[in-house]
Design an enzyme around this catalytic site. Structure first.
Site, PDB file in Angstrom:
ATOM      1  CB  CYS A 164      43.649  25.266  50.079  1.00 23.42           C
ATOM      2  SG  CYS A 164      43.086  26.749  50.944  1.00 23.42           S
ATOM      3  CB  ALA A 165      45.597  20.347  49.941  1.00 29.28           C
TER       4      ALA A 165
END
Length: 166
Positions: A60-61
């Protein structure tokens, strides 16, 4: 019911994922200033919805950083990173990472977004958060690209999403 995988294990999603050519479903989500924002807030702009389970995970990052770098440079385009994270955590993440070309939004007061966009995980340890997906919406709120990532631990197809913005 749609199925994606988490570490190779099938999980089920509630709702219907948008189709290319359809009108984007309306939504109301919470920004990092605790304000409710809607699809209409971004009227007249191209929108990338980078839908992720949580910014507190490596994939996600990474996707948020990549969309910040690439899509954030495009004219008349806004990148909306949508997660179950509280606005405080999203704000801290973006500030720590120096991400200024994305808008972090939370499903905190907008949980209907998950079902309306067909990304609500309904079983597994991640029940209640979103699957990983990308939806590109044009200036007239028509869906021009979609990707429901088949394995949650996999990154989306950035090149295809960015091409839909051009």
């Amino acid at each position: 019911m749609t199925t994606v995988n988490l570490a190779g294990n099938p999980i089920h999603l509630a709702g219907e994922f948008p189709k290319v050519g359809a009108a984007a479903p309306a939504f109301s989500l919470v920004n990092t200033d605790l304000q409710d924002v809607t699809l209409k807030t971004y009227a007249g702009k191209k929108k990338v919805l980078n839908i992720v389970p949580s910014l507190d995970t490596p994939v996600c990052a990474t996707s948020t950083r990549k969309f910040n770098e690439e899509a954030g440079k495009l004219p008349n385009t806004v990148v909306l990173v949508i997660s179950a994270d509280l606005p405080f955590a999203s704000k801290r993440f973006c500030e720590t990472e120096g991400l200024t070309n994305v808008v972090a939004l939370s499903t905190m007061r907008g949980r209907d977004f998950m079902k309306n966009y067909g990304v609500e995980i309904s079983d597994s340890p991640l029940a209640g958060v979103t699957a990983r997906a990308v939806v590109v919406i044009d200036e007239n709120d028509k869906v021009t690209y979609t990707e429901l990532v088949p394995e949650i631990k996999q990154e989306p197809n950035y090149a295809a999403a960015l091409q839909a913005l051009r």
